[in-house]
Motif scaffolding. Sequence first.
Motif, short mmCIF file in Angstrom:
data_model
loop_
_atom_site.label_atom_id
_atom_site.label_comp_id
_atom_site.label_asym_id
_atom_site.label_seq_id
_atom_site.Cartn_x
_atom_site.Cartn_y
_atom_site.Cartn_z
N TYR A 226 0.94 -1.17 -0.03
CA TYR A 226 0.14 0.03 0.57
C TYR A 226 0.56 1.43 -0.08
CZ TYR A 226 -3.43 -3.94 1.80
OH TYR A 226 -4.26 -4.66 1.98
N GLN A 227 0.26 2.54 -0.53
CA GLN A 227 1.45 3.58 -0.70
C GLN A 227 0.23 4.98 -0.47
OE1 GLN A 227 3.91 4.45 -3.77
NE2 GLN A 227 4.82 5.69 -2.37
N TRP A 228 -0.07 5.49 0.39
CA TRP A 228 -1.20 7.04 0.79
C TRP A 228 -0.52 7.78 0.21
CZ3 TRP A 228 -6.52 5.14 2.60
CH2 TRP A 228 -5.37 3.95 3.25
N GLN A 229 -1.51 8.75 0.19
CA GLN A 229 -0.48 10.42 -0.52
C GLN A 229 0.06 11.28 0.01
OE1 GLN A 229 -3.82 9.40 1.44
NE2 GLN A 229 -2.72 10.60 2.81
N ASP A 230 0.17 10.42 1.45
CA ASP A 230 1.65 10.70 1.92
C ASP A 230 3.35 10.26 2.49
OD1 ASP A 230 1.38 8.74 3.43
OD2 ASP A 230 0.80 9.99 5.76
N GLY A 231 3.16 9.14 0.96
CA GLY A 231 3.97 8.27 1.19
C GLY A 231 4.20 6.80 2.37
N SER A 232 3.35 7.67 3.20
CA SER A 232 3.36 5.68 3.88
C SER A 232 2.80 4.57 3.57
CB SER A 232 2.77 6.76 5.51
OG SER A 232 0.63 6.88 4.93
N ASN A 234 1.81 1.69 5.51
CA ASN A 234 0.37 0.58 5.91
C ASN A 234 -1.16 0.09 5.38
OD1 ASN A 234 1.96 0.43 8.53
ND2 ASN A 234 1.51 2.72 8.96
N PRO A 235 -1.18 -0.76 5.67
CA PRO A 235 -2.61 -1.32 5.00
C PRO A 235 -4.26 0.30 5.72
CG PRO A 235 -1.41 -3.28 5.96
CD PRO A 235 -1.10 -2.03 6.37
N VAL A 236 -3.79 0.68 6.92
CA VAL A 236 -4.66 1.46 7.46
C VAL A 236 -3.95 2.41 7.58
CG1 VAL A 236 -6.40 1.70 9.43
CG2 VAL A 236 -5.68 -0.81 8.44
N PHE A 237 -5.38 3.74 7.14
CA PHE A 237 -4.37 5.30 7.26
C PHE A 237 -5.17 6.13 8.47
CE2 PHE A 237 -4.08 9.79 6.00
CZ PHE A 237 -2.85 9.83 6.26
N ALA A 238 -4.69 6.76 9.53
CA ALA A 238 -5.11 7.75 10.24
C ALA A 238 -5.67 8.88 9.66
CB ALA A 238 -4.28 7.47 11.51
N ALA A 239 -6.84 9.49 9.53
CA ALA A 239 -6.78 10.34 8.72
C ALA A 239 -7.43 11.70 10.26
CB ALA A 239 -8.38 10.01 7.89
N THR A 240 -6.42 12.63 10.00
CA THR A 240 -6.48 13.28 11.53
C THR A 240 -7.12 14.90 10.69
OG1 THR A 240 -4.92 14.35 10.54
CG2 THR A 240 -5.33 12.80 12.64
N ALA A 241 -7.98 14.82 9.57
CA ALA A 241 -8.77 15.91 9.09
C ALA A 241 -9.97 15.62 8.01
CB ALA A 241 -7.67 17.48 8.58
N PRO A 242 -10.85 16.60 7.22
CA PRO A 242 -11.36 16.08 6.60
C PRO A 242 -10.49 16.91 5.48
CG PRO A 242 -12.09 18.33 7.36
CD PRO A 242 -10.81 17.91 8.29
N GLY A 243 -11.00 15.48 3.97
CA GLY A 243 -9.80 15.70 2.86
C GLY A 243 -10.33 14.75 1.83
N THR A 248 -2.70 3.54 -3.32
CA THR A 248 -2.55 2.74 -4.11
C THR A 248 -2.15 1.80 -3.53
OG1 THR A 248 -1.45 4.62 -5.47
CG2 THR A 248 -0.63 3.01 -6.68
N VAL A 249 -2.73 0.60 -4.14
CA VAL A 249 -2.89 -0.94 -3.90
C VAL A 249 -1.71 -1.82 -4.75
CG1 VAL A 249 -3.56 -3.08 -3.39
CG2 VAL A 249 -4.63 -0.86 -2.55
#
Length: 351
Positions: A226-232, A234-243, A248-249
């Motif tokens: 997995y790759q999230w928009q911030d480059g992390s 992990n399979p799970v992402f902790a969102a702390t703000a709306p948006g 990418t899997v």
Amino acid sequence: LGCQFQFNAVPGFTPDHHSLLGLPNGLVRPPAPSQILVNFGLQRSALCLGEAAVFTASIYPSLPGASITWDFGEPAVGTANTARGPLVTHQYATVGTYTVTMTVREGSGPTYSYSQRVTIQPATQAHLVAEPAPRCSQGPMVLRVAPIQPIGTTFRWQDGSTAAQYLATRNGRYSVEVTAPERCPARDSVEVTTLAPQVSFDPTPPICTGQQVLLTPTTQPLGTTYQWQDGSTNPVFAATAPGTYTVTVTSGAGCTSQAQVQVPFGDDCPFSLPNVITPNGDAQNETFQAVGLEPKAWDLQVFNRWGRLVYEQPHYDNQWAAAGLAEGLYYYLLVQPTSGQRLKGWVEVIR
């Protein structure tokens, strides 16, 4: 009553005995004087090759010295074709129909026999075939059973569906149980690895300031990255703000898919607006902070005590510090342009 048993009576052991029908785990009624109740229990009359057949016998009332012997009707297996006792098992070596004979001897008296048939069925000849699909496509990939099965064959896939073929839309292991008429089930499975990952999100709850929402894409097979928009990664992402959040899997075979999810800001989040700010350079209470409101989602207007507009900012970013304005009371108006919600009040500027 005994479930899945066939019940049969055998003749009595002496000239004045009579045959009675009995059950393996209970009696309909006690036998009359001089009558003997004998049970021949065959758990199933049709079995699969490799299964053990279970046979039971019981005598009521018990007869000291009585013996029970069995002939399984398979002389080719030698001594394994016979057994003694009230509970015996036998595993047949080949398919076919066999006659099983139970013989009861009362001490040194006469013998009485009773027979039943048991059928040993072959396994269904079947294996699972995955028809090729373009590599890294969305599929589906057709899974079918080979060879072609006769009319009356049943199919049961891993999800309980019963069609003759299955359309695989995700990578993973698929299995089927196939049962042809008068045959035992065959089971097979296949691993699908070359489809593009199917990625989606469940509906996401709204978020308030200071909270977090865990974003979890659909479960993927082992070996997926997995790759999230911030480059992390992990399979799970902790969102702390709306948006909007993007993942990418990449499957173990190198196929990629991308998915986005929108995290909304809550409509009923708690908030607070200050009634005093002190823009004096001490880094404390320097700006008008709309705490708890969705960032940059509100338009701000500030008026002096005579109603003249002295400050305005669309998508307010909490940075108004009354620059160039004198101390005193000012009046603010916050407008949420999407919903039309309005918040107004006053704030005092002290330097």
